[in-house]
Motif scaffolding. Structure first.
Motif, short mmCIF file in Angstrom:
data_model
loop_
_atom_site.label_atom_id
_atom_site.label_comp_id
_atom_site.label_asym_id
_atom_site.label_seq_id
_atom_site.Cartn_x
_atom_site.Cartn_y
_atom_site.Cartn_z
N CYS A 18 1.10 -1.19 0.04
CA CYS A 18 0.08 -0.01 -0.03
C CYS A 18 0.89 1.26 -0.04
N GLY A 19 0.61 2.30 -0.74
CA GLY A 19 1.50 3.35 -1.00
C GLY A 19 2.31 3.28 -1.80
N ALA A 20 2.62 2.31 -2.44
CA ALA A 20 3.76 2.03 -3.31
C ALA A 20 3.49 2.80 -4.66
N GLY A 21 2.40 3.49 -5.08
CA GLY A 21 2.10 4.25 -5.98
C GLY A 21 1.61 3.28 -7.31
N LYS A 22 0.87 2.23 -6.94
CA LYS A 22 0.53 1.49 -8.05
C LYS A 22 -0.26 2.05 -9.28
N THR A 23 -1.24 2.78 -8.74
CA THR A 23 -1.87 3.48 -10.03
C THR A 23 -0.80 4.28 -11.07
N GLU A 24 0.08 5.00 -10.41
CA GLU A 24 0.98 5.53 -11.31
C GLU A 24 1.56 4.66 -12.24
N VAL A 25 1.74 3.39 -11.80
CA VAL A 25 2.39 2.39 -12.54
C VAL A 25 1.73 2.07 -13.79
N LEU A 26 0.37 2.36 -13.83
CA LEU A 26 -0.54 2.09 -14.87
C LEU A 26 -0.46 3.06 -15.86
N PHE A 27 -0.18 4.27 -15.59
CA PHE A 27 -0.36 5.43 -16.57
C PHE A 27 0.17 5.23 -18.13
N ALA A 28 1.65 5.08 -17.95
CA ALA A 28 2.40 4.63 -19.23
C ALA A 28 1.54 3.24 -19.93
N PRO A 29 1.45 2.07 -19.41
CA PRO A 29 0.90 1.18 -20.19
C PRO A 29 -0.47 1.52 -20.62
N LEU A 30 -1.20 2.41 -19.96
CA LEU A 30 -2.74 2.81 -20.55
C LEU A 30 -2.56 3.57 -21.60
N TYR A 31 -1.54 4.36 -21.55
CA TYR A 31 -1.31 5.44 -22.88
C TYR A 31 -0.92 4.29 -23.91
N GLU A 32 -0.10 3.58 -23.82
CA GLU A 32 0.51 2.52 -24.94
C GLU A 32 -0.61 1.90 -25.49
N ALA A 33 -1.34 1.28 -24.71
CA ALA A 33 -2.70 0.86 -25.18
C ALA A 33 -3.83 1.58 -25.96
N LEU A 34 -3.86 2.69 -25.43
CA LEU A 34 -4.76 3.68 -26.16
C LEU A 34 -4.34 4.11 -27.45
N LYS A 35 -2.82 4.14 -27.66
CA LYS A 35 -2.48 4.58 -28.85
C LYS A 35 -2.50 3.43 -30.01
N THR A 36 -2.65 2.30 -29.62
CA THR A 36 -2.74 1.26 -30.42
C THR A 36 -4.24 0.78 -30.66
N GLY A 37 -5.17 1.66 -30.19
CA GLY A 37 -6.74 1.73 -30.43
C GLY A 37 -7.13 0.44 -29.51
N LYS A 38 -6.64 0.33 -28.49
CA LYS A 38 -7.30 -0.55 -27.55
C LYS A 38 -8.36 -0.16 -26.73
N ARG A 39 -9.45 -1.02 -26.46
CA ARG A 39 -10.54 -0.59 -25.55
C ARG A 39 -10.14 -1.00 -24.10
N ILE A 40 -10.09 -0.20 -23.15
CA ILE A 40 -9.67 -0.66 -21.69
C ILE A 40 -10.71 -0.62 -20.72
N CYS A 41 -10.80 -1.63 -19.91
CA CYS A 41 -11.36 -1.50 -18.67
C CYS A 41 -10.71 -1.55 -17.27
N ILE A 42 -10.98 -0.68 -16.48
CA ILE A 42 -10.22 -0.59 -15.18
C ILE A 42 -11.69 -0.82 -14.15
#
Lengths: 432, 208
Positions: free
Chosen positions: A135-159
């Motif tokens: 807890c407090g490791a900043g897990k959500t921030e870890v996801l930001f770059a992968p989310l952006y990569e996935a969006l760039k390739t036209g992926k539909r994402i669910c969180i």
């Protein structure tokens, strides 16, 4: 028709209860754009939540003029029975790649950065991945770059997250970063949103309403109740994503199955602000239930609360049952009338938590429902009756994770008796 | 309400009726209206009004089991509008105790046939069936959506029911799920009286 396509792509919805006129739907069915699915399948399974026939209820139905099955499991989303139909968009048309913006100027610690890169690598080979982080490791921030990569390739994402609180905390953060992306936030009672969402942030319950929809599935707080306990929710995650879409699990206390069953893994055992997870201080609080019921706050607890009040430190006081909270809140209010009780069924939950953040409410007396997804700077935490079953290891670790997240100081955990049992709960996951 | 991992996990709170859930329902006790069980002594203002209209003297007396409080509201919503048919079992014992020994014929307030197909079940009939109480229909509901009308409109509305032509018994107890203004009951009682009933009592699960 465009709006109907946006709405129904990847969704399964009760035919009678869509926000569109019935005539438009009937026409789309005739043209083959919309497919009808029987509410209860031939195998006697609910088409929406996949509940099996043993758990379906049968009754004499005036519409069927005979026996009919209905599903109680997902009843609150509108009843599914043998005589109802779900609809979905048959063959979604390909969507052109669009540009997404990425408004984030924060920086990652080396271990966050490594995890983030590992997730991206996993996504490139369509491999599921576990982010195992304290807890407090900043897990959500870890996801930001992968989310952006996935969006760039036209992926539909669910969180997806098991609880509404977590969804509500996550949603504004994601929206603030991906400002050009259509993002929908879905939970029980959420307002309707228009358009085709490239990112859906939803409670796991809401995933019943999706099918074959997502190219990337992220399950946040993957260890959290009720997701951890409910096989139907796990099925919902699998149903909502496309067959070969990878799943990223995010957890501070993953189960052994999750660790063993997920091929990719990143671990972060340092918290974002550099402070280790606080180790609680144990203290006895004999007969606390009796005392509280007899209208007196045990001296030790009173001293602890008064200290928080005098130092103006926000605090969370966890009690094991809602009844005990209700019975004892007048006592706590005698120390400071602004102290509030809050539990899962409280309609003013959001306002009260906000009050704690803003310093209007000095402290909250609560049940475990607040253990996750609350970030209040410098919050002090006490767990009363930490030996009670409801405070299991995952819950206790999460509770201690609340303390000092966003800031530093942590106070203590307080318990009633049976210290050995509690220590067992603490030590066990650490050995594992 | 008790929240334990077990109760949350098993969905006990929503699905089974434990003593705790039952305690959320408020039984009607004390001084109440002779006809409709509204709080207070004697006859309530609404019933007083009815007794000055063409509907005067139709009803001998009436009884309701529960007040429409928060717990009842969520029960009623889940039963009637979310169509959780199995919830007809919740008050089976209480309904049975209240009605098993009456020497009148139980006549449920019916639903309009078209509406009944939409809802898939008749909520009053199901309550009676779960309570193992025999009943007989003598009324047919005319087509009309009552819930959308204001109180005044309801009191003055055109006939809600007609007689189905079968021979009506002398003593009748009319049964409905929810009593609000009394319009439904008065209309039903009038049709039955005109068709030959002598003595009509009212019974409702809930007094709104």
């Amino acid at each position: 028709m465009k709006e109907l396509e946006d709405f129904l792509t990847g969704r399964v919805w009760l035919k009678e209860f869509t926000p569109f006129p019935q005539s438009e739907i009937d026409q789309a069915i005739l043209q083959g754009f919309v497919t009808r699915i029987p509410g209860i399948t031939d195998k006697q399974e609910c088409s929406r939540c996949l509940e099996k026939s043993v758990n379906l209820t049968s009754f004499y139905c005036e519409k069927c003029e005979g026996d009919c099955l209905y599903c109680r499991h997902c009843l609150k989303m509108g009843r599914i029975s043998s005589c109802t139909e779900l609809i979905t968009w048959t063959a979604p048309s390909p969507r052109p790649l669009k540009t997404h913006s990425f408004q984030w100027s924060g920086h990652l610690t080396p271990s966050q950065n490594l995890a983030s890169q590992q997730v991206i690598e996993s996504l490139q080979i369509n491999r599921s991945h576990l982010i195992y982080a304290v807890c407090g490791a900043g897990k959500t921030e870890v996801l930001f770059a992968p989310l952006y990569e996935a969006l760039k390739t036209g992926k539909r994402i669910c969180i997806a997250a098991p609880r509404t609180d977590v969804v509500l905390e996550l949603s504004p953060r994601i929206r603030a970063i991906f400002t050009d992306t259509v993002i929908h936030t879905l939970y029980g009672g959420s307002p309707a949103e228009a358009g085709f969402a490239e990112i859906v942030i939803a409670t796991t319950h809401q995933l019943y309403r999706f099918q074959n929809a997502f190219d990337l599935m992220i399950v946040d707080e993957a260890d959290a109740f009720p997701y951890s306990m409910d096989p139907a929710l796990k099925r919902a995650v699998m149903k909502a994503k496309k067959h070969d879409a990878p799943v990223i699990y995010v957890s501070a206390t993953p189960s052994v199955q999750l660790i063993k069953g997920t091929p990719g893994r990143s671990e972060i055992f340092r918290r974002y602000h550099g402070q280790p997870l606080p180790v609680p201080r144990f203290d006895s609080l004999w007969n606390y239930k009796k005392r509280l019921r007899k209208n007196s706050i045990p001296k030790k607890l009173e001293t602890w609360i008064r200290l928080r009040l005098s130092r103006r430190e926000p605090f969370l006081l966890f009690l094991p049952t809602i009844e005990l909270i209700e019975e004892s809140i007048p006592l706590f209010k005698q120390l400071d009338a602004a102290i509030e009780a809050v539990h899962s069924k409280d309609p003013n939950r959001k306002e009260k938590v906000m009050g704690l953040r803003q310093g209007i409410v000095p402290g909250l007396v609560t049940s475990t429902i607040l253990e996750r997804g609350i970030t209040v700077p410098n919050v002090q935490v006490a767990v009363i009756g930490a030996d009670e079953e409801i405070f299991d290891a995952a819950a206790l670790i999460q509770i201690s994770g609340r303390s000092g997240e966003g800031h530093r100081t942590f106070q203590m955990g307080m318990l009633s008796f049976s210290i050995m049992e509690l220590l067992g709960k603490w030590i066990e996951p650490k050995i594992r | 309400m008790q929240a334990s991992w077990r109760s949350l996990f098993m969905n006990d709170l929503d699905e089974a009726v434990c003593a705790k859930c039952k305690a959320e329902f408020e039984s009607i006790t004390g001084n109440t209206c002779l006809y409709c069980d509204a709080s207070g002594e004697g006859v309530c203002a609404d019933c007083m009004y009815w007794e000055q209209t063409e509907y005067a003297g139709l009803i001998a007396k009436g009884r309701c089991l529960y007040r429409y409080n928060e717990g009842m509201q969520s029960y009623f919503h889940q039963y009637k509008f979310l169509q959780d048919v199995i919830l007809s079992e919740v008050f089976a014992k209480e309904m049975n105790h209240a009605l098993a020994k009456v020497d009148a014929v139980i006549v449920p307030i019916p639903m309009n046939p078209k509406k009944l197909k939409e809802r898939t079940f008749a909520q009053v009939d199901s309550l009676l069936e779960s309570a193992r109480l025999p009943f007989h229909h003598f009324l047919i509901k005319n087509e009309d959506v009552q819930g959308t009308k204001s109180k005044m409109e309801r009191m003055a509305s055109s006939p809600l029911f007609h007689w189905n032509g079968e021979t009506v018994p002398k003593k009748i107890i009319l049964v409905d799920d929810l009593y609000t203004t009394g319009t439904t009951m008065r209309h039903a009682a009038k049709v039955l009286k005109d068709a030959g009933a002598d003595e009509i009592e009212l019974f409702c699960l809930i007094r709104g």
